[in-house]
Design a protein around this motif. Structure first.
Motif, mmCIF file in Angstrom:
data_model
loop_
_atom_site.group_PDB
_atom_site.id
_atom_site.type_symbol
_atom_site.label_atom_id
_atom_site.label_comp_id
_atom_site.label_asym_id
_atom_site.label_seq_id
_atom_site.Cartn_x
_atom_site.Cartn_y
_atom_site.Cartn_z
ATOM 1 N N ARG A 33 0.824 -1.215 0.000
ATOM 2 C CA ARG A 33 0.000 0.000 0.000
ATOM 3 C C ARG A 33 0.860 1.267 0.000
ATOM 4 O O ARG A 33 0.570 2.226 -0.721
ATOM 5 N N ASN A 34 1.939 1.286 0.791
ATOM 6 C CA ASN A 34 2.777 2.483 0.843
ATOM 7 C C ASN A 34 3.397 2.804 -0.515
ATOM 8 O O ASN A 34 3.506 3.969 -0.898
ATOM 9 N N GLN A 36 2.090 2.049 -3.407
ATOM 10 C CA GLN A 36 0.981 2.566 -4.211
ATOM 11 C C GLN A 36 0.733 4.045 -3.891
ATOM 12 O O GLN A 36 0.517 4.852 -4.796
ATOM 13 N N ILE A 37 0.785 4.388 -2.611
ATOM 14 C CA ILE A 37 0.598 5.782 -2.204
ATOM 15 C C ILE A 37 1.697 6.656 -2.791
ATOM 16 O O ILE A 37 1.429 7.745 -3.316
ATOM 17 N N HIS A 38 2.943 6.183 -2.734
ATOM 18 C CA HIS A 38 4.058 6.963 -3.283
ATOM 19 C C HIS A 38 3.915 7.152 -4.794
ATOM 20 O O HIS A 38 4.210 8.232 -5.314
ATOM 21 N N PHE A 40 1.055 7.192 -6.457
ATOM 22 C CA PHE A 40 -0.047 8.135 -6.624
ATOM 23 C C PHE A 40 0.426 9.573 -6.383
ATOM 24 O O PHE A 40 0.123 10.480 -7.174
ATOM 25 N N ILE A 41 1.182 9.780 -5.324
ATOM 26 C CA ILE A 41 1.710 11.119 -5.026
ATOM 27 C C ILE A 41 2.665 11.565 -6.134
ATOM 28 O O ILE A 41 2.672 12.743 -6.515
ATOM 29 N N GLU A 73 11.570 2.835 -0.917
ATOM 30 C CA GLU A 73 10.413 1.993 -0.593
ATOM 31 C C GLU A 73 10.625 0.568 -1.111
ATOM 32 O O GLU A 73 10.271 -0.405 -0.432
#
Length: 124
Positions: A33-34, A36-38, A40-41, A73
């Motif tokens: 998930r982290n 994926q967040i990175h 997206f950002i 990451e």
């Protein structure tokens, strides 16, 4: 094995190393998930950079920050998986290794946000 076969074998290994790298990136994207967040950002930052007309130098800085963040990451994920492979039970050293890797990611994320704020603030 003659020289031609050896060269083909070297190129094949070289090509496969890229395949393995992309596979690791995609597997991490699907599972973490982290990450994926990175990603997206990263997309948001790139859209913002285009909208704000970042200079070439600003893009270079942003690309180093984004690339470093994603690389950190990926390394954090690799370390977590290796630790999990070595021991399924709780061990203080395993926790310490995982926490240190997560801390490295966190420090780089904070640094990236601060630098990003400085860059964006120049456009207002």
């Amino acid at each position: 094995m003659d020289l031609k076969d050896r060269r083909i074998s070297e190129w094949k290994r070289f090509y496969e190393s890229f395949k393995f790298a992309w596979s690791g990136i995609f597997q991490t994207f699907k599972a973490e998930r982290n990450f994926q967040i990175h990603v997206f950002i990263t997309v948001l930052v790139c859209i913002g950079g285009l909208a704000l007309h970042f200079t070439k130098f600003e893009w270079i800085v942003i690309l180093f920050l984004v690339g470093g963040m994603l690389a950190f990451e990926l390394m954090n994920t690799a370390l977590e998986r290796v630790v999990d492979l070595v021991t399924k039970e709780f061990h203080p050293l395993a926790k310490s290794a995982k926490d240190a890797a997560a801390g490295a990611v966190f420090i780089y994320a904070i640094l990236s946000v601060i630098i990003g704020i400085i860059i964006v603030s120049n456009h207002f």
